[in-house]
Design a protein around this motif. Structure first.
Motif, PDB file in Angstrom:
ATOM      1  N   HIS A  86      -6.018   4.458   3.855  1.00 59.02           N
ATOM      2  CA  HIS A  86      -5.432   4.253   4.273  1.00 59.02           C
ATOM      3  C   HIS A  86      -5.609   5.034   5.898  1.00 59.02           C
ATOM      4  CE1 HIS A  86      -0.543   3.930   5.042  1.00 59.02           C
ATOM      5  NE2 HIS A  86      -0.966   2.652   6.091  1.00 59.02           N
ATOM      6  N   CYS A  94      -8.103  -1.088   3.244  1.00 65.11           N
ATOM      7  CA  CYS A  94      -7.847  -0.559   2.200  1.00 65.11           C
ATOM      8  C   CYS A  94      -9.531  -0.232   1.127  1.00 65.11           C
ATOM      9  CB  CYS A  94      -7.101   0.458   1.727  1.00 65.11           C
ATOM     10  SG  CYS A  94      -5.755   1.078   3.159  1.00 65.11           S
ATOM     11  N   ARG A 150      -5.967   2.853   9.063  1.00 61.43           N
ATOM     12  CA  ARG A 150      -5.169   3.460  10.679  1.00 61.43           C
ATOM     13  C   ARG A 150      -5.842   4.157  12.043  1.00 61.43           C
ATOM     14  NH1 ARG A 150      -1.318  -0.307  10.158  1.00 61.43           N
ATOM     15  NH2 ARG A 150       0.154   0.082   8.399  1.00 61.43           N
ATOM     16  N   HIS A 207      -5.054   7.041  -0.497  1.00 61.78           N
ATOM     17  CA  HIS A 207      -4.818   7.704   1.067  1.00 61.78           C
ATOM     18  C   HIS A 207      -5.654   7.950   1.642  1.00 61.78           C
ATOM     19  CE1 HIS A 207      -1.828  10.196   2.968  1.00 61.78           C
ATOM     20  NE2 HIS A 207      -3.556  11.756   3.389  1.00 61.78           N
ATOM     21  N   VAL A 233       0.832  -1.616  -0.195  1.00 59.93           N
ATOM     22  CA  VAL A 233       0.078   0.217  -0.420  1.00 59.93           C
ATOM     23  C   VAL A 233       0.938   1.126   0.093  1.00 59.93           C
ATOM     24  CG1 VAL A 233      -1.624   1.584   1.341  1.00 59.93           C
ATOM     25  CG2 VAL A 233      -2.252  -0.704   1.306  1.00 59.93           C
ATOM     26  N   THR A 234       1.953   0.949   1.016  1.00 58.67           N
ATOM     27  CA  THR A 234       2.569   2.741   0.791  1.00 58.67           C
ATOM     28  C   THR A 234       3.449   3.280  -0.182  1.00 58.67           C
ATOM     29  OG1 THR A 234       3.996   1.306   2.432  1.00 58.67           O
ATOM     30  CG2 THR A 234       2.304   2.442   3.503  1.00 58.67           C
ATOM     31  N   LEU A 284      -3.437  -4.890   4.873  1.00 58.99           N
ATOM     32  CA  LEU A 284      -3.774  -3.805   5.162  1.00 58.99           C
ATOM     33  C   LEU A 284      -4.293  -3.652   3.558  1.00 58.99           C
ATOM     34  CD1 LEU A 284      -3.345  -0.664   5.760  1.00 58.99           C
ATOM     35  CD2 LEU A 284      -1.493  -0.851   5.329  1.00 58.99           C
TER      36      LEU A 284
END
Length: 179
Positions: A97, A116, A101, A94, A70-71, A112
């Motif tokens: 995400h 998302c 979190r 974004h 993801v990041t 993740l």
């Protein structure tokens, strides 16, 4: 009665399984595997592990691999591969995400990307951001669009983005959740 699952491969069951498990974990740790299809393949192998030590060995690297997916913008890249006519906005990912979190229930999964994708779909992010994208003046050049034209374009964004997210979510027959 055996708890073996079919289709998971024999890599976590045979005498050579330690080497295979170690190789898969190494590929997760060094990010040599960073596509949805390959990460899901390894995730299925990890879920099918009968050896508790192997299953535990997969936990941290698998979680970290999904975070990296993801990041590192790989999720964005793959979603854009499905949204060629109306490329998905990075802002959608974004925001999803950030919401994952901040969500205390996000610990229900190590994955993740899955979290998302579900946030995008379930929190109305696709609809909201398609309206934002369709309203951007750069979408229209020198033309001043009517509200109806903006809504028509937003509908195109929303449809294509929804299909892309749903397509990616089909990689999981069952949610990748902690049991």
């Amino acid at each position: 009665m055996s708890s073996r699952r079919s289709g998971g491969g024999s890599s976590s069951r045979s005498g050579g399984s330690r080497t295979s498990v170690k190789q898969l974990i190494k590929s997760l740790k060094n990010h040599s595997v960073n596509t949805l299809t390959e990460l899901c393949r390894i995730e299925r192998i990890a879920a099918a592990c009968e050896d508790e030590a192997d299953a535990k060995a997969f936990q941290e690297p698998m979680t970290a691999a999904w975070v990296y997916y993801v990041t590192s913008n790989q999720l964005l890249t793959e979603l854009r591969g499905f949204t060629g006519n109306y490329p998905i906005s990075a802002d959608v990912i974004h925001d999803a995400h950030t919401r994952v979190r901040a969500d205390p229930d996000s610990n229900r999964s190590w994955n993740l990307a899955w979290l998302c994708l579900n946030k995008m779909r379930d929190d109305g992010l696709i609809s909201g951001y398609s309206e934002v994208e369709a309203s951007r003046q750069e979408m229209w050049g020198t033309t001043v669009p009517t509200q109806e034209e903006v809504q028509q374009l937003a509908a195109c964004f929303e449809y294509e983005w929804s299909v892309a997210v749903d397509t990616m979510l089909r990689h999981w027959q069952t949610p990748p959740s902690w049991y």
